[in-house]
Design a protein around this motif. Structure first.
Motif, PDB file in Angstrom:
ATOM      1  N   ARG A 117       0.835  -1.213   0.000  1.00  0.00           N
ATOM      2  CA  ARG A 117       0.000   0.000   0.000  1.00  0.00           C
ATOM      3  C   ARG A 117       0.863   1.254   0.000  1.00  0.00           C
ATOM      4  NH1 ARG A 117      -2.902   2.953  -1.640  1.00  0.00           N
ATOM      5  NH2 ARG A 117      -4.974   3.629  -0.987  1.00  0.00           N
ATOM      6  N   ASN A 118       1.955   1.215   0.731  1.00  0.00           N
ATOM      7  CA  ASN A 118       2.834   2.377   0.818  1.00  0.00           C
ATOM      8  C   ASN A 118       3.506   2.712  -0.503  1.00  0.00           C
ATOM      9  OD1 ASN A 118       2.299   3.030   3.434  1.00  0.00           O
ATOM     10  ND2 ASN A 118       4.385   2.772   4.180  1.00  0.00           N
ATOM     11  N   GLU A 119       3.722   1.701  -1.341  1.00  0.00           N
ATOM     12  CA  GLU A 119       4.343   1.954  -2.641  1.00  0.00           C
ATOM     13  C   GLU A 119       3.486   2.908  -3.467  1.00  0.00           C
ATOM     14  OE1 GLU A 119       7.302   1.120  -4.112  1.00  0.00           O
ATOM     15  OE2 GLU A 119       7.812   0.548  -2.057  1.00  0.00           O
ATOM     16  N   ASP A 123       4.657   6.705  -4.402  1.00  0.00           N
ATOM     17  CA  ASP A 123       4.709   7.065  -5.820  1.00  0.00           C
ATOM     18  C   ASP A 123       3.895   8.328  -6.090  1.00  0.00           C
ATOM     19  OD1 ASP A 123       5.239   6.393  -8.746  1.00  0.00           O
ATOM     20  OD2 ASP A 123       3.048   6.400  -8.719  1.00  0.00           O
ATOM     21  N   TYR A 124       2.715   8.405  -5.490  1.00  0.00           N
ATOM     22  CA  TYR A 124       1.880   9.600  -5.677  1.00  0.00           C
ATOM     23  C   TYR A 124       2.571  10.824  -5.086  1.00  0.00           C
ATOM     24  CZ  TYR A 124      -2.359  12.456  -5.999  1.00  0.00           C
ATOM     25  OH  TYR A 124      -3.270  13.439  -6.326  1.00  0.00           O
ATOM     26  N   ILE A 212      -4.047  11.053  -0.022  1.00  0.00           N
ATOM     27  CA  ILE A 212      -3.349  10.241  -1.022  1.00  0.00           C
ATOM     28  C   ILE A 212      -3.904   8.818  -1.047  1.00  0.00           C
ATOM     29  CG2 ILE A 212      -1.116   9.270  -1.704  1.00  0.00           C
ATOM     30  CD1 ILE A 212       0.231  11.747  -0.591  1.00  0.00           C
ATOM     31  N   GLU A 213      -4.216   8.270   0.125  1.00  0.00           N
ATOM     32  CA  GLU A 213      -4.822   6.933   0.178  1.00  0.00           C
ATOM     33  C   GLU A 213      -6.110   6.895  -0.637  1.00  0.00           C
ATOM     34  OE1 GLU A 213      -5.292   6.116   4.332  1.00  0.00           O
ATOM     35  OE2 GLU A 213      -3.419   4.979   4.458  1.00  0.00           O
ATOM     36  N   LEU A 214      -6.924   7.923  -0.476  1.00  0.00           N
ATOM     37  CA  LEU A 214      -8.191   7.998  -1.203  1.00  0.00           C
ATOM     38  C   LEU A 214      -7.959   8.132  -2.707  1.00  0.00           C
ATOM     39  CD1 LEU A 214     -11.288   8.139  -0.917  1.00  0.00           C
ATOM     40  CD2 LEU A 214     -11.068  10.617  -0.721  1.00  0.00           C
ATOM     41  N   ASN A 215      -6.970   8.941  -3.076  1.00  0.00           N
ATOM     42  CA  ASN A 215      -6.705   9.192  -4.490  1.00  0.00           C
ATOM     43  C   ASN A 215      -5.962   8.055  -5.185  1.00  0.00           C
ATOM     44  OD1 ASN A 215      -7.286  12.181  -5.642  1.00  0.00           O
ATOM     45  ND2 ASN A 215      -7.045  12.236  -3.431  1.00  0.00           N
ATOM     46  N   THR A 216      -5.393   7.158  -4.419  1.00  0.00           N
ATOM     47  CA  THR A 216      -4.701   6.010  -5.018  1.00  0.00           C
ATOM     48  C   THR A 216      -5.502   4.721  -4.871  1.00  0.00           C
ATOM     49  OG1 THR A 216      -3.463   5.639  -2.952  1.00  0.00           O
ATOM     50  CG2 THR A 216      -2.401   6.983  -4.652  1.00  0.00           C
ATOM     51  N   LEU A 217      -6.696   4.826  -4.291  1.00  0.00           N
ATOM     52  CA  LEU A 217      -7.482   3.623  -4.005  1.00  0.00           C
ATOM     53  C   LEU A 217      -7.866   2.869  -5.277  1.00  0.00           C
ATOM     54  CD1 LEU A 217      -8.792   1.905  -1.822  1.00  0.00           C
ATOM     55  CD2 LEU A 217     -10.832   3.344  -1.988  1.00  0.00           C
ATOM     56  N   ASP A 218      -8.318   3.589  -6.305  1.00  0.00           N
ATOM     57  CA  ASP A 218      -8.713   2.928  -7.557  1.00  0.00           C
ATOM     58  C   ASP A 218      -7.528   2.217  -8.203  1.00  0.00           C
ATOM     59  OD1 ASP A 218     -11.300   3.739  -7.272  1.00  0.00           O
ATOM     60  OD2 ASP A 218     -11.141   5.457  -8.629  1.00  0.00           O
ATOM     61  N   GLU A 219      -6.398   2.888  -8.209  1.00  0.00           N
ATOM     62  CA  GLU A 219      -5.193   2.299  -8.793  1.00  0.00           C
ATOM     63  C   GLU A 219      -4.745   1.073  -8.001  1.00  0.00           C
ATOM     64  OE1 GLU A 219      -0.672   3.690 -10.131  1.00  0.00           O
ATOM     65  OE2 GLU A 219      -1.975   5.057  -9.019  1.00  0.00           O
ATOM     66  N   PHE A 220      -4.838   1.177  -6.683  1.00  0.00           N
ATOM     67  CA  PHE A 220      -4.471   0.059  -5.816  1.00  0.00           C
ATOM     68  C   PHE A 220      -5.404  -1.130  -6.040  1.00  0.00           C
ATOM     69  CE2 PHE A 220      -4.980  -2.060  -1.603  1.00  0.00           C
ATOM     70  CZ  PHE A 220      -3.717  -2.611  -1.518  1.00  0.00           C
ATOM     71  N   ASN A 221      -6.708  -0.864  -6.091  1.00  0.00           N
ATOM     72  CA  ASN A 221      -7.680  -1.939  -6.316  1.00  0.00           C
ATOM     73  C   ASN A 221      -7.491  -2.595  -7.682  1.00  0.00           C
ATOM     74  OD1 ASN A 221      -8.924  -1.710  -3.831  1.00  0.00           O
ATOM     75  ND2 ASN A 221     -10.461  -0.254  -4.547  1.00  0.00           N
ATOM     76  N   LYS A 222      -7.160  -1.786  -8.668  1.00  0.00           N
ATOM     77  CA  LYS A 222      -6.907  -2.330 -10.002  1.00  0.00           C
ATOM     78  C   LYS A 222      -5.715  -3.280  -9.974  1.00  0.00           C
ATOM     79  CE  LYS A 222      -6.008  -0.953 -14.782  1.00  0.00           C
ATOM     80  NZ  LYS A 222      -5.726   0.176 -15.705  1.00  0.00           N
ATOM     81  N   PHE A 223      -4.679  -2.883  -9.248  1.00  0.00           N
ATOM     82  CA  PHE A 223      -3.491  -3.728  -9.112  1.00  0.00           C
ATOM     83  C   PHE A 223      -3.827  -5.038  -8.406  1.00  0.00           C
ATOM     84  CE2 PHE A 223      -0.038  -5.053  -6.225  1.00  0.00           C
ATOM     85  CZ  PHE A 223       0.932  -5.392  -7.149  1.00  0.00           C
ATOM     86  N   ILE A 224      -4.668  -4.955  -7.378  1.00  0.00           N
ATOM     87  CA  ILE A 224      -4.988  -6.134  -6.576  1.00  0.00           C
ATOM     88  C   ILE A 224      -5.949  -7.073  -7.293  1.00  0.00           C
ATOM     89  CG2 ILE A 224      -6.090  -6.938  -4.441  1.00  0.00           C
ATOM     90  CD1 ILE A 224      -3.291  -5.694  -4.128  1.00  0.00           C
ATOM     91  N   TYR A 225      -6.972  -6.508  -7.937  1.00  0.00           N
ATOM     92  CA  TYR A 225      -8.069  -7.340  -8.418  1.00  0.00           C
ATOM     93  C   TYR A 225      -8.038  -7.667  -9.902  1.00  0.00           C
ATOM     94  CZ  TYR A 225     -10.059  -6.386  -3.852  1.00  0.00           C
ATOM     95  OH  TYR A 225     -10.257  -6.303  -2.504  1.00  0.00           O
TER      96      TYR A 225
END
Length: 227
Positions: A117-119, A123-124, A212-225
């Motif tokens: 998650r921190n990555e 990055d952001y 930043i967590e909120l703004n990277t959530l979609d990108e993070f979910n895309k990476f995970i799912y």
């Protein structure tokens, strides 16, 4: 004779270990069981303790369960779909934290998730954060009362709400990027020092991380799912 003695010792140790494991399971209670995600009360307690150690913040049970479900989903999917990612991640964790972290599954998975998650957050922060982000962060506060001074914060002239001061927001943004706390603003053509203490910085920093967590959530979910 020696062989039999050693064998008896080994068997005794195995029995003791099994008894310990049985006791753990006996005291363990399943509190969540959906979509192949199972959480026991012991795991939840471990997770809440780890979260507090990392963030100095206590989680309520419902919130902790939601976060732990996401953690387990993330790690499970990566272990199945991206084993190389897990392998490389574990090498980094081993170098940074040593072997002890691998002795506890919850601690290991917590560290894995935290690093992943921190990555996205780092990055952001390094590549995408801009002054408009800071304007949104500052505007998210109901007020932004900050002391000002004309002698490097040795004495405070007054406390003002500078939430709408664009000059301040820009300087605050530059301050975070440069890791310098010397911020000045101009009021009626006079320059003043903005006296932000460590606690104020921490509050702003926490709000920044949430943003930043909120703004990277979609990108993070895309990476995970993504399959």
């Amino acid at each position: 004779m020696v062989y039999k003695f050693i064998l008896r010792k080994v068997n005794l140790l195995i029995i003791i270990l099994l008894m310990c494991l049985s006791n753990n399971y006996a005291f363990s209670k399943i509190i969540y069981d959906k979509n192949n995600i199972i959480i026991s009360n012991i795991e939840l307690t471990q997770y809440r303790d780890l979260y507090y150690q990392a963030n100095k913040k206590k989680l309520k049970e419902d919130n902790a369960i939601k976060r732990l479900v996401l953690l387990k989903k993330t790690i499970n999917r990566l272990e199945i779909n991206e084993p190389e990612v897990i392998k490389n991640l574990d090498k980094i964790i081993l170098d940074e934290f040593g072997k002890d972290v691998f002795k506890n599954k919850m601690r290991l998975d917590f560290t894995r998730y935290f690093k992943i998650r921190n990555e996205f957050i780092i990055d952001y922060y390094k590549n995408k954060l801009n002054v408009n982000d800071f304007k949104k962060i500052v505007s998210s506060f109901s007020n932004f009362n900050i002391p000002i001074s004309n002698n490097n914060c040795l004495t405070i002239i007054k406390v003002i709400n500078i939430k709408e001061d664009e000059n301040f927001v820009e300087n605050l943004y530059e301050s975070f990027l440069s890791k310098q706390k010397n911020i000045e603003i101009t009021i009626d053509k006079k320059k003043y020092n903005v006296c932000i203490n460590d606690n104020d910085y921490k509050v702003i920093e926490n709000q920044l991380i949430k943003y930043i967590e909120l703004n990277t959530l979609d990108e993070f979910n895309k990476f995970i799912y993504e399959d």
